[in-house]
Design a protein around this motif. Structure first.
Motif, PDB file in Angstrom:
ATOM      1  N   GLY A 167      -1.489   8.726   6.630  1.00  0.00           N
ATOM      2  CA  GLY A 167      -2.132   9.319   5.475  1.00  0.00           C
ATOM      3  C   GLY A 167      -2.233  10.822   5.524  1.00  0.00           C
ATOM      4  O   GLY A 167      -2.854  11.419   4.672  1.00  0.00           O
ATOM      5  N   VAL A 170      -8.900   7.208  -9.074  1.00  0.00           N
ATOM      6  CA  VAL A 170      -7.734   7.326  -9.966  1.00  0.00           C
ATOM      7  C   VAL A 170      -8.147   8.075 -11.229  1.00  0.00           C
ATOM      8  O   VAL A 170      -9.317   8.086 -11.610  1.00  0.00           O
ATOM      9  CB  VAL A 170      -7.144   5.939 -10.334  1.00  0.00           C
ATOM     10  CG1 VAL A 170      -6.649   5.218  -9.092  1.00  0.00           C
ATOM     11  CG2 VAL A 170      -8.149   5.079 -11.078  1.00  0.00           C
ATOM     12  N   TYR A 198       0.818  -1.211   0.000  1.00  0.00           N
ATOM     13  CA  TYR A 198       0.000   0.000   0.000  1.00  0.00           C
ATOM     14  C   TYR A 198       0.858   1.270   0.000  1.00  0.00           C
ATOM     15  O   TYR A 198       0.452   2.285  -0.555  1.00  0.00           O
ATOM     16  CB  TYR A 198      -0.980  -0.006   1.179  1.00  0.00           C
ATOM     17  CG  TYR A 198      -2.208  -0.833   0.885  1.00  0.00           C
ATOM     18  CD1 TYR A 198      -3.194  -0.377   0.018  1.00  0.00           C
ATOM     19  CD2 TYR A 198      -2.384  -2.088   1.457  1.00  0.00           C
ATOM     20  CE1 TYR A 198      -4.320  -1.134  -0.259  1.00  0.00           C
ATOM     21  CE2 TYR A 198      -3.505  -2.851   1.181  1.00  0.00           C
ATOM     22  CZ  TYR A 198      -4.469  -2.370   0.321  1.00  0.00           C
ATOM     23  OH  TYR A 198      -5.576  -3.122   0.042  1.00  0.00           O
ATOM     24  N   GLN A 199       2.034   1.220   0.582  1.00  0.00           N
ATOM     25  CA  GLN A 199       2.929   2.378   0.550  1.00  0.00           C
ATOM     26  C   GLN A 199       3.357   2.655  -0.887  1.00  0.00           C
ATOM     27  O   GLN A 199       3.322   3.792  -1.349  1.00  0.00           O
ATOM     28  CB  GLN A 199       4.146   2.133   1.452  1.00  0.00           C
ATOM     29  CG  GLN A 199       4.961   3.385   1.749  1.00  0.00           C
ATOM     30  CD  GLN A 199       5.961   3.758   0.673  1.00  0.00           C
ATOM     31  OE1 GLN A 199       6.565   2.899   0.052  1.00  0.00           O
ATOM     32  NE2 GLN A 199       6.127   5.045   0.461  1.00  0.00           N
ATOM     33  N   PHE A 210     -10.319   3.515  -4.156  1.00  0.00           N
ATOM     34  CA  PHE A 210      -9.305   4.513  -4.476  1.00  0.00           C
ATOM     35  C   PHE A 210      -9.683   5.197  -5.782  1.00  0.00           C
ATOM     36  O   PHE A 210      -9.856   4.536  -6.808  1.00  0.00           O
ATOM     37  CB  PHE A 210      -7.921   3.872  -4.623  1.00  0.00           C
ATOM     38  CG  PHE A 210      -7.396   3.269  -3.362  1.00  0.00           C
ATOM     39  CD1 PHE A 210      -6.722   4.039  -2.430  1.00  0.00           C
ATOM     40  CD2 PHE A 210      -7.586   1.919  -3.093  1.00  0.00           C
ATOM     41  CE1 PHE A 210      -6.238   3.477  -1.249  1.00  0.00           C
ATOM     42  CE2 PHE A 210      -7.104   1.352  -1.925  1.00  0.00           C
ATOM     43  CZ  PHE A 210      -6.428   2.133  -0.999  1.00  0.00           C
ATOM     44  N   LEU A 215       1.861   6.866   0.677  1.00  0.00           N
ATOM     45  CA  LEU A 215       1.746   7.249   2.083  1.00  0.00           C
ATOM     46  C   LEU A 215       3.036   6.914   2.818  1.00  0.00           C
ATOM     47  O   LEU A 215       3.776   6.011   2.428  1.00  0.00           O
ATOM     48  CB  LEU A 215       0.561   6.526   2.735  1.00  0.00           C
ATOM     49  CG  LEU A 215      -0.818   6.836   2.158  1.00  0.00           C
ATOM     50  CD1 LEU A 215      -1.886   5.985   2.834  1.00  0.00           C
ATOM     51  CD2 LEU A 215      -1.142   8.311   2.291  1.00  0.00           C
ATOM     52  N   ALA A 238       1.745   1.728  -3.563  1.00  0.00           N
ATOM     53  CA  ALA A 238       0.557   2.057  -4.339  1.00  0.00           C
ATOM     54  C   ALA A 238       0.063   3.478  -4.092  1.00  0.00           C
ATOM     55  O   ALA A 238      -0.431   4.131  -5.007  1.00  0.00           O
ATOM     56  CB  ALA A 238      -0.561   1.060  -4.031  1.00  0.00           C
ATOM     57  N   THR A 239       0.181   3.967  -2.857  1.00  0.00           N
ATOM     58  CA  THR A 239      -0.412   5.259  -2.496  1.00  0.00           C
ATOM     59  C   THR A 239       0.589   6.373  -2.241  1.00  0.00           C
ATOM     60  O   THR A 239       0.220   7.548  -2.267  1.00  0.00           O
ATOM     61  CB  THR A 239      -1.261   5.126  -1.216  1.00  0.00           C
ATOM     62  OG1 THR A 239      -0.394   4.781  -0.125  1.00  0.00           O
ATOM     63  CG2 THR A 239      -2.362   4.089  -1.376  1.00  0.00           C
TER      64      THR A 239
END
Length: 126
Positions: free
Chosen positions: A45, A79, A24-25, A77, A30, A27-28
């Motif tokens: 976040g 996009v 997730y880091q 999410f 964050l 991907a995002t």
């Protein structure tokens, strides 16, 4: 007097918190939480929001759309480009279930721990 609540955190069960946090880091974008370890990892976040990942013994991944092991929760999410976002997430280790209810508007993917999540087209002005 009414109760006022603000969502500040979501925590997902999984078998490998550091690996899921890394997915997730990437991907995002964050920021990793500094107190992450093998049993719990997290991402900050900003603006008071946190995504956590906690180790669960004998974790069983959700099965979507089959409800043998229910999804219990999923994340959405927004996009700009569904195809581009999907390709990037598949490169990072996401899966794509065969069942896609409305591929023109959203895509259902699964993270490396099996949690379903959706990519939705950012609809500016709609």
């Amino acid at each position: 007097m009414s109760l006022r609540m603000r969502l500040c955190s979501i925590t997902l069960d999984c078998a490998d918190p550091p690996a899921l946090a890394a997915f997730y880091q990437q991907a995002t974008g964050l920021e990793p939480h500094p107190k992450s370890d093998d049993d719990f990892a997290g991402l900050n976040g900003g603006v008071g929001f946190f995504i956590g990942f906690q180790r669960v013994d004998d974790y069983r991944a959700p099965r979507w759309p089959d409800q043998t092991v229910p999804q219990q929760i999923h994340l959405d999410f927004a996009v700009d480009d569904l195809d581009e976002a999907e390709a990037r997430l598949l490169e990072l280790g996401a899966g794509k279930p065969e069942h896609q209810p409305n591929e023109a508007r959203w895509r259902v993917l699964t993270d490396p721990a099996g949690h379903p999540f959706c990519l939705v087209r950012e609809l500016v002005g709609e």
